[in-house]
Design a protein around this motif. Structure first.
Motif, short mmCIF file in Angstrom:
data_model
loop_
_atom_site.label_atom_id
_atom_site.label_comp_id
_atom_site.label_asym_id
_atom_site.label_seq_id
_atom_site.Cartn_x
_atom_site.Cartn_y
_atom_site.Cartn_z
N GLY A 1 0.78 -1.24 0.00
CA GLY A 1 0.00 0.00 0.00
C GLY A 1 0.81 1.28 0.00
N ASN A 2 2.13 1.17 0.07
CA ASN A 2 2.98 2.36 0.07
C ASN A 2 4.34 1.94 -0.44
OD1 ASN A 2 4.52 4.77 1.08
ND2 ASN A 2 2.57 5.21 2.05
N SER A 3 5.11 2.88 -0.93
CA SER A 3 6.46 2.56 -1.42
C SER A 3 7.24 1.81 -0.33
CB SER A 3 7.17 3.87 -1.77
OG SER A 3 8.50 3.63 -2.10
N ALA A 4 7.72 0.59 -0.67
CA ALA A 4 8.43 -0.25 0.31
C ALA A 4 9.93 0.06 0.23
CB ALA A 4 8.15 -1.72 0.04
N THR A 5 10.42 0.85 1.18
CA THR A 5 11.79 1.36 1.09
C THR A 5 12.81 0.48 1.81
OG1 THR A 5 11.22 2.76 2.97
CG2 THR A 5 11.14 3.78 0.80
N ALA A 6 12.36 -0.43 2.66
CA ALA A 6 13.31 -1.31 3.37
C ALA A 6 12.65 -2.64 3.66
CB ALA A 6 13.75 -0.65 4.68
N VAL A 7 13.43 -3.72 3.61
CA VAL A 7 12.87 -5.05 3.90
C VAL A 7 13.96 -5.89 4.55
CG1 VAL A 7 13.47 -6.06 1.66
CG2 VAL A 7 11.51 -6.94 2.91
N ALA A 8 13.57 -6.77 5.48
CA ALA A 8 14.56 -7.62 6.15
C ALA A 8 13.92 -8.90 6.64
CB ALA A 8 15.19 -6.86 7.32
N ALA B 1 10.17 -8.03 8.06
CA ALA B 1 9.77 -6.66 8.40
C ALA B 1 9.89 -5.82 7.13
CB ALA B 1 10.68 -6.10 9.48
N VAL B 2 8.87 -5.00 6.88
CA VAL B 2 8.86 -4.14 5.69
C VAL B 2 8.71 -2.69 6.15
CG1 VAL B 2 7.76 -3.64 3.48
CG2 VAL B 2 7.74 -5.98 4.37
N GLY B 3 9.67 -1.84 5.77
CA GLY B 3 9.60 -0.41 6.11
C GLY B 3 9.03 0.37 4.94
N LEU B 4 8.13 1.31 5.25
CA LEU B 4 7.43 2.05 4.20
C LEU B 4 7.90 3.50 4.10
CD1 LEU B 4 3.77 0.79 4.82
CD2 LEU B 4 5.59 -0.28 3.48
N ASP B 5 7.57 4.11 2.98
CA ASP B 5 7.91 5.51 2.73
C ASP B 5 7.22 6.44 3.72
OD1 ASP B 5 9.33 7.31 1.04
OD2 ASP B 5 7.41 7.99 0.25
N CYS B 6 6.06 6.02 4.25
CA CYS B 6 5.31 6.87 5.19
C CYS B 6 5.87 6.74 6.62
CB CYS B 6 3.83 6.50 5.19
SG CYS B 6 3.53 4.80 5.73
N ALA C 1 10.36 8.43 5.61
CA ALA C 1 10.70 7.13 5.03
C ALA C 1 11.67 6.33 5.90
CB ALA C 1 11.32 7.35 3.65
N VAL C 2 11.40 5.03 6.00
CA VAL C 2 12.32 4.11 6.67
C VAL C 2 13.45 3.79 5.68
CG1 VAL C 2 12.56 1.83 7.75
CG2 VAL C 2 10.43 3.11 8.02
N LYS C 3 14.70 4.08 6.07
CA LYS C 3 15.82 3.89 5.15
C LYS C 3 16.45 2.50 5.25
CE LYS C 3 17.04 6.70 2.63
NZ LYS C 3 17.24 8.05 2.19
N ARG C 4 16.38 1.90 6.46
CA ARG C 4 17.06 0.63 6.65
C ARG C 4 16.45 -0.14 7.82
NH1 ARG C 4 20.24 -2.78 3.63
NH2 ARG C 4 22.33 -3.00 4.43
N LEU C 5 16.28 -1.44 7.63
CA LEU C 5 15.84 -2.33 8.71
C LEU C 5 16.89 -3.42 8.88
CD1 LEU C 5 12.08 -2.88 7.79
CD2 LEU C 5 12.93 -1.62 9.75
N ARG C 6 17.24 -3.73 10.11
CA ARG C 6 18.20 -4.80 10.37
C ARG C 6 17.77 -5.57 11.61
NH1 ARG C 6 23.23 -5.41 7.18
NH2 ARG C 6 23.88 -3.34 6.53
N TRP C 7 17.66 -6.90 11.48
CA TRP C 7 17.36 -7.73 12.64
C TRP C 7 18.64 -8.01 13.42
CZ3 TRP C 7 12.46 -9.32 14.04
CH2 TRP C 7 11.44 -9.09 13.10
N ARG C 8 18.51 -8.14 14.71
CA ARG C 8 19.65 -8.55 15.54
C ARG C 8 20.06 -9.96 15.11
NH1 ARG C 8 20.40 -10.77 21.03
NH2 ARG C 8 22.39 -9.93 21.76
N PRO C 9 21.37 -10.20 14.91
CA PRO C 9 21.78 -11.50 14.34
C PRO C 9 21.52 -12.70 15.25
CG PRO C 9 23.68 -10.12 14.87
CD PRO C 9 22.49 -9.27 15.04
N LYS C 10 21.21 -12.46 16.53
CA LYS C 10 20.96 -13.57 17.45
C LYS C 10 19.60 -13.39 18.13
CE LYS C 10 25.76 -14.54 18.52
NZ LYS C 10 26.74 -14.80 19.55
N ALA C 11 19.03 -14.50 18.60
CA ALA C 11 17.78 -14.41 19.36
C ALA C 11 18.06 -13.76 20.71
CB ALA C 11 17.20 -15.81 19.56
N GLY C 12 17.00 -13.28 21.35
CA GLY C 12 17.17 -12.62 22.65
C GLY C 12 17.28 -11.11 22.49
N ARG C 13 17.27 -10.43 23.63
CA ARG C 13 17.35 -8.97 23.62
C ARG C 13 18.74 -8.52 24.06
NH1 ARG C 13 11.87 -8.23 27.01
NH2 ARG C 13 12.87 -9.98 28.07
#
Length: 833
Positions: free
Chosen positions: A715-722, A736-741, A776-788
């Protein structure tokens, strides 16, 4: 507001670079404008409580509506922005929501103030349209502009409202570029000029009223480096003018008359004192808030001032003589910074905060046992768009780069005996002369960064950083130093006066030259380069240390691109880095591969005809994916033979086979290296694959790599995905998908569902209105390991904590970078999906 599946555990942001943009509430919460949002920050908990999104332009001014009845937290907040709007926010069920918008200004709002009038709120605002407006907001959610005063070609920089003592008549002070303070009274529904206070010799930058012992004091500060305090008192009818007594020296009084519902009163204004102590423009003044003692509000006459000379001063009259003196002076911030734009004091007067031209907050806390003040830990962040970010391979810290020409490192701070973890900036490895665009981690404490120049720069953490990182995060120092070749590590880094490259500072460079050696051997001895001082940190450093003492040395420059660097990627083994630059022709759009052991160019990968927008190595480091402005992607395979070129073109889309109809912004790999995903301005997200046969290491033929998901329209420009590196409980993939909005959406994708005719995409919600970015969301990155991050069980308390460890492993985290200057970190419990 719907509950969100995402839990925001950190927001890194800073105040906008405008004078009236920070306000400290009597409830202890600091409100500040950051880009087009209002952040509510709790300095005691050291975290952002809430983000208020409503403006479409930069927030320039805000003010809590202070109540004089009780010391409870404020219920209302007024903000004004470059979108010409004023917004009144109201607290409902411990959350703030937009109550009403005040429209009428035709240019950016630059100052606001407000007072309660019974159940109504009176708001004054000044804007770049040379007008000052007075608004009345009633409890029926109706807003009315009572009166507007035009200053012609002049400009009002600050406004302050108060109610005249023993009356119900509001008085408005306006400080302007004509070096005067103008006083207006509200008569009926019109503002009437009462008088003009002259004396300043340059623009008046700030004005603020305070009510004390039945009188009003007005502080005004100016670019003439002086502060003037004016006293407004009611004159009784018995004050008859006597014959001139030449033996008594009196200040000149200006008198005006006020009609309050038929009762006439006379007030006089006289100059109380002129405070000279600053050496540059004084941009902000602020009175200490009233304190409750013996069930009544008591207002002390303590004044805080902030100046472009990088200092803040607290002034107060001496007990015996009443002469105003300087009580406390803090500041002299190091590094290459301009001075302070504004200042605020905590409700109990034990903390003071200033905000600077680049948005950084500077906090000082009074030591309860001594009289001295020391810098405190406070929020920080980028002051322009954040372009890229990356987790370190262990998932213990985040590096981000932005258009503010800095690289910043954020990590959780583990305080002794405190279970709650807060994130803070503990290092600023790179402060550059170009806007930063991208970065890639190479191993634990090494990264490559790219900016709006044709050069890539490689940085390595110095020993001082590794030691401080261990102190703050509670990690073993020995372990860290072993992992980062501690013998050859420099102590720190400094930037030469006219250079862009951070120079390593070694232990020997820190030894002060003996005073006997007065004769300089060379010019460089005369002008010492090293501004670096090693720090022993047990808590995150303040802004001046971040600017000066936390740089990382630059160990290499990589030349090869013809235009500004645009994107970077490194493989999981830390042996390769891929880079690409802006390109409008095929010859410049080639990807360059670099070896991290020699930092030499290994290969050029030509395929695309326009800028490569993002790249990603597969987790098994066998494939490199590149997506481009030319709406296609290319897949490069690592050769198994050492004699061949390292990578060769394996699969790609062309004009006929391209599924995306607009620029492809982002791409990522599934954790098993089997699928990859692309997202585009055409609002589509597509998963491609499979790249491997089921249950084997064998690659599939290039012709078999095709879209294997239904096309997801977000529904919106998808600027980041991970892709999340952890699978869901039903073995589906989490994206996770980051949008232009600015919103971030979460989806589960199951490849088997499509084959069985079911829906392969399942929406898991996403960020709600207050959690989302505003741009706009420029970048999405997941933590490389489980946990916080920061919540790991240490060896000491591992006994009997298996349950906690299991519970912790159900959490995953991702970080987002956006054009709205913010870096946000979210936690998600996979069991709730």
């Amino acid at each position: 507001m719907s509950a969100s599946i995402c839990q925001a555990c950190h927001v890194a942001c800073c105040a906008n670079g405008t004078p009236n943009v920070v306000s400290w509430g009597h409830g202890g919460i600091i409100a500040f404008g950051t880009c087009s949002s209002v952040a509510l920050y709790d300095p005691k908990e050291k975290s952002v409580v809430c983000m208020l999104n409503g403006h479409t332009g930069r927030v320039n001014a805000l003010q809590w509506v202070h109540s004089n009845k009780q010391s409870a937290p404020e219920c209302h907040l007024v903000s004004g922005g470059s979108d010409n709007l004023l917004i009144l926010w109201e607290a409902r069920d411990e959350k703030f929501a937009k109550l009403m918008e005040l429209k009428g200004h035709t240019e950016a709002v630059c100052a606001v103030d407000s007072v309660y009038m019974d159940s109504d709120i009176l708001v004054a605002s000044s804007a770049s349209d040379s007008s000052v407006k007075l608004w009345l907001c009633n409890d029926r959610k109706e807003a009315k502009c009572l009166h507007s005063v035009s200053f012609g070609s002049g400009f009002v920089t600050d406004v302050s409202l108060a109610v005249l003592p023993a009356t119900t008549v509001p008085i408005l002070a306006c400080g302007g570029d004509d070096s005067q303070v103008h006083l207006y009274l509200l008569h009926g529904e019109r503002l009437q000029k009462a008088m003009t206070l002259k004396g300043h010799e340059d623009w008046v930058r700030g004005v603020e009223w305070v009510s004390t012992r039945g009188e009003l004091l007005l502080a005004s500060c100016s670019q003439d480096s002086l502060i003037r305090v004016w006293r407004l008192t009611a004159k009784s009818s018995t004050d008859t003018p006597t014959e001139d007594d030449h033996a008594i020296i009196k200040m000149k009084e200006d008198v005006f008359e006020v009609d309050d519902e038929g009762t006439s009163s006379v007030f006089s204004v006289s100059l109380e004192t002129v405070l000279a102590g600053h050496e540059n423009w004084v941009c902000g003044v602020h009175w200490q808030p009233p304190v409750y003692k013996d069930d009544e509000l008591q207002q002390s006459a303590r004044l805080l001032s902030a100046s472009m000379d990088k200092t803040m001063i607290i002034w107060a009259p001496e007990d015996g003589s009443g002469v105003w003196v300087e009580q406390v002076r803090v500041g002299e911030v190091g590094g290459n910074t301009l001075g302070f734009y504004g200042c605020q004091m905590s409700p109990d007067g034990s903390m003071i905060v200033a905000h600077a031209f680049h948005g950084a907050l500077h906090l000082w806390c009074k030591d309860p046992n001594k009289e001295d003040w020391r810098p405190g830990v406070v929020i920080s962040g980028h002051f322009k768009a954040v372009q890229d970010l990356s987790w370190d391979p262990e998932g213990e810290f985040i590096l981000s780069v932005g258009s503010d020409q800095t690289t910043r490192l954020f990590t959780p701070w583990k305080k002794q005996g405190n279970k709650q973890v807060t994130w803070h900036e503990i290092s600023r490895p790179q402060i550059h002369g170009y806007d930063m665009q991208c970065l890639a981690m190479v191993g634990r404490f090494q990264f490559v960064s790219g900016a709006d120049e044709k050069v890539l720069r490689v940085f390595q953490a110095p020993r001082n950083f590794v030691e401080n990182f261990a102190n703050i995060t509670g990690t073993s120092k020995e372990k860290l130093l072993v992992s980062s070749d501690s013998v050859n590590l420099p102590e720190g880094a400094s930037t030469p006066a006219l250079g862009l490259s951070n120079k390593a500072v070694f232990q020997g460079d820190l030894v002060p030259k003996s005073t006997v050696e007065k004769q300089f051997n060379s010019i460089s001895d005369q002008y010492q380069e090293s501004y670096f001082h090693p720090l022993i940190l047990t808590e995150p450093p303040p802004e001046d240390h971040l600017l000066q003492n936390t740089l990382w040395p630059e160990i290499q420059k990589l030349y090869g691109h013809g235009f500004e660097i645009f994107c970077l990627a490194s493989d999981s083994t830390g042996t390769l880095v891929a880079s690409a630059c802006k390109a409008s022709k095929a010859e410049h759009a080639a990807v360059i591969l670099w070896s991290t052991s020699t930092w030499r160019q290994l290969q050029m990968l030509p395929y695309h005809t326009l800028t490569v927008t993002q790249m990603a190595f597969s987790p098994d480091a066998q494939l490199l994916l590149a997506v481009s402005r030319d709406r296609t992607w290319s897949l490069w395979r690592r050769s198994q033979e050492s004699t061949e070129p390292p990578f060769s073109l394996y699969a790609h889309t062309g004009k006929e086979t391209a599924m995306h109809t607009r620029i492809i912004w982002s791409c990522d790999w599934s954790p098993d290296s089997k699928y990859f995903v692309t997202s585009s301005r055409d609002k589509r997200v597509i998963v491609w694959g499979p790249c491997r046969r089921d249950g084997s290491e064998e690659m599939v033929p290039p012709a078999d790599i095709r879209p294997c998901s239904t096309i997801l329209d977000v529904g919106n420009s998808a600027t980041a995905v991970a892709f999340c590196p952890e699978l869901c409980s039903d073995n589906s993939y989490l994206l996770a998908v980051g949008l232009d909005c600015g919103q971030i959406l979460l989806y589960r994708w199951s490849p088997n569902q499509k084959e069985s005719g079911g829906d392969d995409w399942i929406s898991c919600g996403g960020t709600n209105a207050s959690q989302s970015h505003t741009l706009a969301v420029k970048r999405l990155r997941w933590r490389p390991k489980a946990g916080r991050a920061g919540a790991q069980i240490s060896d000491k308390d591992a006994e009997g904590d298996r349950e906690r460890e299991l519970e912790e492993s159900s959490w995953v985290q991702f970080a987002s970078a956006s054009d709205d200057h913010a870096v946000k970190i979210f936690s998600i419990n996979k069991l709730t999906l």
